[in-house]
Design an enzyme around this catalytic site. Structure first.
Site, short mmCIF file in Angstrom:
data_model
loop_
_atom_site.label_atom_id
_atom_site.label_comp_id
_atom_site.label_asym_id
_atom_site.label_seq_id
_atom_site.Cartn_x
_atom_site.Cartn_y
_atom_site.Cartn_z
N ARG A 160 0.84 -1.22 0.00
CA ARG A 160 0.00 0.00 0.00
C ARG A 160 0.87 1.26 0.00
O ARG A 160 0.98 1.95 -1.01
CB ARG A 160 -0.95 -0.03 1.22
CG ARG A 160 -2.09 0.98 1.14
CD ARG A 160 -1.73 2.39 1.56
NE ARG A 160 -1.21 2.47 2.92
CZ ARG A 160 -0.60 3.54 3.40
NH1 ARG A 160 -0.44 4.62 2.65
NH2 ARG A 160 -0.12 3.54 4.63
N ASP A 161 1.53 1.54 1.11
CA ASP A 161 2.32 2.78 1.20
C ASP A 161 3.43 2.76 0.14
O ASP A 161 3.76 3.78 -0.47
CB ASP A 161 2.93 2.89 2.60
CG ASP A 161 3.31 4.31 2.98
OD1 ASP A 161 3.60 5.11 2.09
OD2 ASP A 161 3.34 4.62 4.18
N CYS B 1 4.18 9.39 0.43
CA CYS B 1 2.80 9.85 0.30
C CYS B 1 2.75 10.87 -0.82
O CYS B 1 3.48 11.86 -0.79
CB CYS B 1 2.33 10.47 1.62
SG CYS B 1 0.70 11.19 1.46
P1 HMG Z 1 -12.76 14.63 -2.87
O1 HMG Z 1 -12.37 14.97 -4.26
O2 HMG Z 1 -13.02 15.73 -1.91
O3 HMG Z 1 -13.99 13.60 -2.82
O4 HMG Z 1 -11.62 13.67 -2.29
P2 HMG Z 1 -15.44 13.61 -3.40
O5 HMG Z 1 -16.31 13.03 -2.32
O6 HMG Z 1 -15.79 14.96 -3.97
O7 HMG Z 1 -15.32 12.55 -4.59
C1 HMG Z 1 -14.54 12.80 -5.74
C2 HMG Z 1 -14.55 11.55 -6.61
O8 HMG Z 1 -13.89 10.48 -5.92
C3 HMG Z 1 -15.97 11.02 -6.90
O9 HMG Z 1 -15.91 10.40 -8.16
C4 HMG Z 1 -16.17 9.97 -5.82
O10 HMG Z 1 -17.10 8.98 -6.20
C5 HMG Z 1 -14.76 9.37 -5.72
P3 HMG Z 1 -16.49 11.15 -9.46
O11 HMG Z 1 -17.93 11.38 -9.16
O12 HMG Z 1 -15.71 12.44 -9.60
O13 HMG Z 1 -16.20 10.16 -10.58
N1 HMG Z 1 -14.50 8.81 -4.39
C6 HMG Z 1 -13.98 7.58 -4.20
N2 HMG Z 1 -13.61 6.61 -5.06
C7 HMG Z 1 -13.11 5.47 -4.52
N3 HMG Z 1 -12.97 5.28 -3.18
C8 HMG Z 1 -13.33 6.23 -2.30
C9 HMG Z 1 -13.86 7.44 -2.81
N4 HMG Z 1 -14.30 8.57 -2.22
C10 HMG Z 1 -14.69 9.40 -3.20
N5 HMG Z 1 -13.18 6.02 -0.99
C11 HMG Z 1 -10.96 11.82 -0.89
C12 HMG Z 1 -11.71 13.16 -0.98
C13 HMG Z 1 -10.81 11.47 0.56
C14 HMG Z 1 -11.76 10.75 -1.62
C15 HMG Z 1 -9.58 12.00 -1.60
O14 HMG Z 1 -8.95 13.10 -1.02
C16 HMG Z 1 -8.69 10.80 -1.46
O15 HMG Z 1 -8.95 9.75 -2.04
N6 HMG Z 1 -7.60 10.93 -0.67
C17 HMG Z 1 -6.69 9.84 -0.41
C18 HMG Z 1 -5.30 10.33 -0.45
C19 HMG Z 1 -4.34 9.19 -0.15
O16 HMG Z 1 -4.65 8.03 -0.38
N7 HMG Z 1 -3.16 9.54 0.36
C20 HMG Z 1 -2.16 8.56 0.67
C21 HMG Z 1 -2.51 7.70 1.83
S1 HMG Z 1 -2.23 8.46 3.43
C22 HMG Z 1 -0.56 8.12 3.74
O17 HMG Z 1 0.14 7.62 2.90
C23 HMG Z 1 -0.01 8.38 5.13
C24 HMG Z 1 0.20 7.08 5.94
O18 HMG Z 1 1.07 6.19 5.26
C25 HMG Z 1 0.81 7.41 7.30
C26 HMG Z 1 2.03 8.34 7.21
O19 HMG Z 1 3.00 8.01 6.51
O20 HMG Z 1 1.92 9.40 7.84
C27 HMG Z 1 -1.13 6.37 6.19
MG MG Z 2 3.31 6.33 5.25
#
Ligand code: HMG
Ligand code: MG
Length: 299
Positions: free
Chosen positions: A14-15, A239
């Site tokens: 994943r990450d 990320c």
């Molecule tokens: P948004 O654009 O505000 O969301 O994003 P929305 O509700 O307006 O939806 C936009 C589109 O996304 C729509 O599709 C939704 O259906 C779809 P459209 O109508 O435009 O075709 N959608 C989804 N599709 C699949 N799965 C879903 C989903 N939700 C909405 N769950 C949102 C808000 C949260 C969705 C977006 O910002 C996002 O996906 N963010 C994720 C970012 C991410 O994955 N970052 C990396 C992971 S975190 C990390 O790595 C840190 C960690 O490792 C710890 C560390 O290292 O600190 C965990």
């Molecule tokens: Mg991470």
């Protein structure tokens, strides 16, 4: 006091893969996870249900769950940023999901397009659903040792978020140094703050290695008795919404250090090195792990 045993929580699929330029074909992802599944992990985080517009690398995450050969002793958590993601995961039969928040308003906006308060509200809704469905929830807090947009982050704010995640029912809270800014004494101060609210059993550490501090930071956490450690095979990771974030600490580097400290992880170092070379070949890049190079790709 150092722990005698640790749980290594693998985040490579994943990450690791979320930050790669190449979107790995499903077949290779499955092969990668099947190899990891033979390595006695308790947890391998294999994907996320996030918007594919935001993180295209995770688009085929859902299909993976049906295709992999699951080890009955391993759990396969997924990251879920909102109710929609959590519901999709639960409908697929996934038994552990991970929520994420941060004390940094700017990072929250960049990563999930919401404020910290809104992210807490989302998490509350997810946890209600998960509890109803008997699904475990792990909580992540990002940017705990500094944020690429806001600089230093107040430890007390992070500790209070850890308290929030624990109180609503997360079984574990992983403290993420997303960009890898932290150093060992800061790790100690942060964890001591978090211990005011939650038990050592509930704390995990998740260090990225941008500045080469991750192993030293893990040592610092181990000294305080922390025994849940996130790592990524070969040091894959990052990320997409944290400018400058490099890979996680490499699993094989952690295992080598633990072996030397006589701390048991139940995971065989040489098997991990093999997986590390396999996945890096598939990605057409070299592992960032020093141990992978020291042991070589012929073992
Ligand atoms: P948004 O654009 O505000 O969301 O994003 P929305 O509700 O307006 O939806 C936009 C589109 O996304 C729509 O599709 C939704 O259906 C779809 P459209 O109508 O435009 O075709 N959608 C989804 N599709 C699949 N799965 C879903 C989903 N939700 C909405 N769950 C949102 C808000 C949260 C969705 C977006 O910002 C996002 O996906 N963010 C994720 C970012 C991410 O994955 N970052 C990396 C992971 S975190 C990390 O790595 C840190 C960690 O490792 C710890 C560390 O290292 O600190 C965990
Ligand atoms: Mg991470």
């Amino acid at each position: 006091m150092f722990p005698k045993n640790v749980n290594i929580y693998e985040v490579g699929p994943r990450d690791g893969l979320q930050n790669e330029k190449i979107i790995l074909p499903l077949k290779l992802k499955v092969e990668f996870i099947n190899m990891l599944s033979k390595c006695s992990y308790k947890n391998i985080e294999i994907g996320s249900f996030v918007s594919s517009k935001w993180v295209p690398q995770m688009e085929n995450s859902g299909e993976l769950f049906e295709l992999i050969k699951k080890n009955p002793s391993t759990s396969y958590p997924y990251l879920t940023p909102n109710y929609y993601g959590a519901k999709t995961a639960i409908e697929k039969g996934i038994k552990t999901i991970c929520v994420f928040t941060t004390a940094s308003e700017s990072f929250s906006k960049k990563n999930t397009n919401c404020t910290v308060k809104e992210s807490q509200k989302r998490i509350e809704e997810i946890v209600v659903l998960a509890k109803k469905e008997g699904v475990k929830v792990r909580g992540y807090i990002s940017c705990v040792l500094g944020c690429p947009y806001e600089g230093s982050i107040n430890f007390e704010k992070t500790a209070q978020l850890a308290n929030f995640l624990n109180e609503i029912g997360c079984y574990e809270v992983s403290l993420g140094d997303t960009v890898g800014y932290g150093t060992p004494l800061e790790v100690k101060l942060l964890i001591e703050n978090v211990f005011k609210y939650i038990d050592v059993d509930k704390v995990a550490v998740h260090f990225h290695d941008t500045y080469g501090q991750a192993l030293a930071n893990i040592y610092s956490a181990l000294e305080l008795g922390v025994y849940n450690i996130d790592s990524s095979v070969g040091g894959l990771g990052g990320c997409p919404y944290a400018k400058g974030a490099k890979g996680n600490v490499a699993t094989e580097d952690v295992l080598y250090m633990l072996d030397g400290m006589k701390i048991n992880s139940n995971i065989d170092l040489k098997s991990i090195v093999k997986v590390s070379w396999f996945i890096h070949k598939a990605l057409d890049k070299m592992p960032s792990s020093r141990v992978a190079f020291a042991l070589g790709n012929k073992i």
